[in-house]
Design an enzyme around this catalytic site. Structure first.
Site, PDB file in Angstrom:
ATOM      1  CG  HIS A 269      -2.052   0.927   1.227  1.00 52.32           C
ATOM      2  ND1 HIS A 269      -2.266   1.869   0.247  1.00 52.32           N
ATOM      3  CD2 HIS A 269      -3.045   1.127   2.140  1.00 52.32           C
ATOM      4  CE1 HIS A 269      -3.331   2.581   0.544  1.00 52.32           C
ATOM      5  NE2 HIS A 269      -3.821   2.159   1.685  1.00 52.32           N
ATOM      6  CG  HIS A 310      -2.817   2.596  -9.641  1.00 53.82           C
ATOM      7  ND1 HIS A 310      -4.157   2.485  -9.374  1.00 53.82           N
ATOM      8  CD2 HIS A 310      -2.254   3.219  -8.568  1.00 53.82           C
ATOM      9  CE1 HIS A 310      -4.398   3.036  -8.195  1.00 53.82           C
ATOM     10  NE2 HIS A 310      -3.268   3.475  -7.681  1.00 53.82           N
ATOM     11  CG  ASP A 368       4.163   4.996  -4.646  1.00 52.71           C
ATOM     12  OD1 ASP A 368       4.160   5.882  -3.778  1.00 52.71           O
ATOM     13  OD2 ASP A 368       3.370   4.038  -4.649  1.00 52.71           O
TER      14      ASP A 368
HETATM   15  N1  ACO Z   1       6.233  -4.257 -13.959  1.00 55.96           N
HETATM   16  C1  ACO Z   1       6.069  -5.300 -14.796  1.00 55.96           C
HETATM   17  N2  ACO Z   1       4.894  -5.908 -15.054  1.00 55.96           N
HETATM   18  C2  ACO Z   1       3.827  -5.415 -14.410  1.00 55.96           C
HETATM   19  C3  ACO Z   1       3.905  -4.315 -13.529  1.00 55.96           C
HETATM   20  C4  ACO Z   1       5.173  -3.741 -13.307  1.00 55.96           C
HETATM   21  N3  ACO Z   1       5.324  -2.707 -12.487  1.00 55.96           N
HETATM   22  N4  ACO Z   1       2.685  -4.050 -13.031  1.00 55.96           N
HETATM   23  C5  ACO Z   1       1.850  -4.950 -13.571  1.00 55.96           C
HETATM   24  N5  ACO Z   1       2.546  -5.757 -14.421  1.00 55.96           N
HETATM   25  C6  ACO Z   1       1.972  -6.836 -15.240  1.00 55.96           C
HETATM   26  C7  ACO Z   1       1.534  -7.990 -14.368  1.00 55.96           C
HETATM   27  O1  ACO Z   1       2.566  -8.943 -14.252  1.00 55.96           O
HETATM   28  C8  ACO Z   1       0.336  -8.534 -15.145  1.00 55.96           C
HETATM   29  O2  ACO Z   1       0.844  -9.310 -16.222  1.00 55.96           O
HETATM   30  P1  ACO Z   1      -0.051 -10.530 -16.806  1.00 55.96           P
HETATM   31  O3  ACO Z   1      -1.291  -9.911 -17.359  1.00 55.96           O
HETATM   32  O4  ACO Z   1       0.825 -11.117 -17.866  1.00 55.96           O
HETATM   33  O5  ACO Z   1      -0.309 -11.452 -15.654  1.00 55.96           O
HETATM   34  C9  ACO Z   1      -0.299  -7.278 -15.735  1.00 55.96           C
HETATM   35  O6  ACO Z   1       0.766  -6.308 -15.829  1.00 55.96           O
HETATM   36  C10 ACO Z   1      -1.424  -6.683 -14.890  1.00 55.96           C
HETATM   37  O7  ACO Z   1      -0.931  -6.505 -13.605  1.00 55.96           O
HETATM   38  P2  ACO Z   1      -1.715  -6.856 -12.282  1.00 55.96           P
HETATM   39  O8  ACO Z   1      -0.736  -7.287 -11.245  1.00 55.96           O
HETATM   40  O9  ACO Z   1      -2.885  -7.690 -12.574  1.00 55.96           O
HETATM   41  O10 ACO Z   1      -2.250  -5.447 -11.890  1.00 55.96           O
HETATM   42  P3  ACO Z   1      -2.824  -5.120 -10.518  1.00 55.96           P
HETATM   43  O11 ACO Z   1      -3.823  -4.075 -10.800  1.00 55.96           O
HETATM   44  O12 ACO Z   1      -3.265  -6.273  -9.730  1.00 55.96           O
HETATM   45  O13 ACO Z   1      -1.533  -4.545  -9.752  1.00 55.96           O
HETATM   46  C11 ACO Z   1       0.139  -3.136  -8.967  1.00 55.96           C
HETATM   47  C12 ACO Z   1      -1.212  -3.252  -9.682  1.00 55.96           C
HETATM   48  C13 ACO Z   1       0.172  -4.012  -7.700  1.00 55.96           C
HETATM   49  C14 ACO Z   1       0.321  -1.685  -8.528  1.00 55.96           C
HETATM   50  C15 ACO Z   1       1.244  -3.562  -9.926  1.00 55.96           C
HETATM   51  O14 ACO Z   1       1.180  -2.771 -11.079  1.00 55.96           O
HETATM   52  C16 ACO Z   1       2.633  -3.452  -9.311  1.00 55.96           C
HETATM   53  O15 ACO Z   1       3.055  -4.352  -8.594  1.00 55.96           O
HETATM   54  N6  ACO Z   1       3.398  -2.328  -9.573  1.00 55.96           N
HETATM   55  C17 ACO Z   1       4.665  -2.126  -8.993  1.00 55.96           C
HETATM   56  C18 ACO Z   1       4.551  -1.690  -7.530  1.00 55.96           C
HETATM   57  C19 ACO Z   1       4.059  -0.273  -7.377  1.00 55.96           C
HETATM   58  O16 ACO Z   1       4.497   0.658  -8.036  1.00 55.96           O
HETATM   59  N7  ACO Z   1       3.100  -0.090  -6.435  1.00 55.96           N
HETATM   60  C20 ACO Z   1       2.525   1.235  -6.131  1.00 55.96           C
HETATM   61  C21 ACO Z   1       1.118   1.366  -6.604  1.00 55.96           C
HETATM   62  S1  ACO Z   1       0.485   3.000  -6.270  1.00 55.96           S
HETATM   63  C22 ACO Z   1      -0.010   2.925  -4.626  1.00 55.96           C
HETATM   64  O17 ACO Z   1      -0.307   1.912  -4.090  1.00 55.96           O
HETATM   65  C23 ACO Z   1      -0.042   4.216  -3.835  1.00 55.96           C
END
Ligand code: ACO
Length: 434
Positions: A269, A310, A368
């Protein structure tokens, strides 16, 4: 405002019966199926772990259009507020639904000034924490401890009492956060100063020294003010939902905010901006970007590009736009325009946004990606990043806390479950089955 009901949806159940579900219409052409009658009428529950399709409440505070990359507080685009308003003006907007009258006084300014000090006895609580305790742990404990000072006086059915509790929390959060920081550093506590603005006072309480008085720097203060406005609310995220759930039992508000702090502290988070800085340090130079992009795309590799992607935004996060501008202005002001980490971040963003994997999956910079760079440039240590987020988000938590008492649908939060454990067993049951 109660959502209008115009149509119904029909749910066809496995036994052939049909259940009608009213359609509720919200603003921005958003619709919800009202499933409140479902369990009572049919015995079925709705299964939705993570609440990805469940509206847990009505709210008129914040709206996100993830596809377009828009974020509004009470209908105002967040960029406009960050550019033109102070943090306490935005707090007034979130709480009261309107910005304070132009040219008039913001009643929150005076109210916060009268409540920014903490009870002298609370200083003793800090001595119980280890010096190296994480400031988030200290903040969580001390904000909850405030309930022991005010609980008896608080009648949650009285709006004036609720308002006073909210003001106390808003006013005291920066004081507690700064005390947590200074305790961790072994520095003497600094009392709040009524002549300073909310954000200036926060920085003053963190950085003033008995040997060297803190001098405000407008560019730095405005940068932090923008960071805090951008983090003030984000509708029903995990910590806000936690505060709402805790409050639904009419729990003490200081305890509810402590619960919000606990949820925010989770790395999924509030902790990603720290991870961005670590990632940039690991990438080191633009030449290494392709190696890290390949790692991010490799399903067998747990590495993800931090600060990208996101759950809600499938477009550029509007907060990241503002923070990128803040980075430019602040670093130039500090003589750090050529900061290698910032240049690396800009290059990484450019390369990722042109990469087919990131384009196809709609992965854009989130809040972020640049916020850690801003906070680092402001001299805020890594372990205070989430604390700062908590101080800012307290405004949103309290806006939601205040809103739920005016909601005619307000009920104690009590989700259903799909039970998958053993069915009735044991001696008594076996006997009764015979
Ligand atoms: N780098 C590489 N691949 C990614 C990334 C990333 N940063 N984010 C998502 N993907 C990929 C996933 O592997 C998934 O691939 P698939 O379809 O082949 O399985 C696809 O994109 C969709 O991603 P999900 O994980 O389903 O997206 P979700 O909405 O559940 O997750 C999240 C969002 C957790 C923020 C994710 O993008 C992530 O981990 N990002 C990096 C961490 C980050 O920056 N977090 C801060 C978020 S902002 C906040 O919380 C204030």
């Amino acid at each position: 405002m109660a959502p209008k009901t115009q149509k119904t949806a029909q749910l066809h159940l496995p036994d052939g019966s049909v259940h009608e579900l009213p359609v509720l219409n919200g603003a921005f052409q958003k619709h919800a199926l009202d499933i409140r009658s479902l369990y009572k009428a049919t015995g079925f529950t709705a299964y939705d772990p993570g609440y990805t399709s469940t509206a847990s409440c009505k709210s008129a505070i914040t709206y996100i259009d993830g596809a377009k990359g828009d974020l509004y507080y009470r209908g105002y685009p967040v960029k406009k507020l960050a550019d033109h308003n102070t943090f306490l003006e935005v707090a007034h907007l979130l709480w009261e639904g309107e910005l304070p009258e132009a040219g008039g006084k913001n009643p929150l300014e005076e109210a916060v000034r009268s409540h920014s000090m903490v009870h002298e006895q609370l200083r003793e609580f800090f001595k119980g924490f280890r010096r190296d305790a994480h400031p988030m742990a200290i903040l969580m404990g001390t904000v909850g401890a405030l309930s022991s000072f005010y609980h008896e006086d608080l009648n949650l059915h009285n709006e004036d009492d609720r308002d006073l509790a909210a003001i106390r929390i808003l006013a005291k959060m920066p004081t507690l956060a700064a005390m947590a920081y200074r305790y961790n550093k072994g520095l003497p506590f600094v009392y709040p100063c009524n002549e300073l603005s909310y954000v200036e006072n926060f920085v003053y309480m963190m950085f003033d020294m008995p040997t060297q008085p803190y001098k405000a720097d407008d560019v730095r203060v405005k940068a932090l003010e923008k960071v805090m406005i951008l983090h003030a609310d984000h509708e029903q995220n995990a910590s806000t939902s936690t505060v709402r759930m805790a409050a639904s039992s009419h729990a003490d508000p200081f305890g509810c905010i402590a619960a919000g702090v606990a949820s925010l502290w989770g790395p999924a988070h509030g902790g990603a901006n720290e991870a961005v800085l670590r990632m940039l340090a690991a990438i080191q130079t633009p030449e290494n970007i392709p190696i890290f992009l390949e790692k991010a795309k490799d399903k067998a590799d747990p590495f993800k590009l931090m600060g990208f992607g996101h759950r809600v935004y499938k477009n550029y996060d509007p907060r990241a736009h503002v923070l990128k501008e803040v980075c430019h202005t602040l670093l130039k002001h500090l003589g750090l325009a050529q900061d290698p980490l910032f240049k690396l971040a800009l290059e990484l963003e450019k390369v990722a946004l042109n990469d087919p994997y990131f384009i196809e999956k709609k992965l854009y910079p989130n809040v972020d990606f640049y916020s850690g760079l801003v906070l680092q440039a402001l001299g805020i240590p890594l372990n205070m990043f989430t604390v700062l987020f908590a101080v800012a988000r307290t405004t949103g938590w309290l806006a939601h806390w205040k809103e739920l008492f005016d909601d005619e649908d307000f009920k104690i939060g009590r989700p259903q479950q799909l039970y998958v454990g053993p069915e009735a067993r044991g001696r008594d049951c076996e006997e009764s089955e015979e």
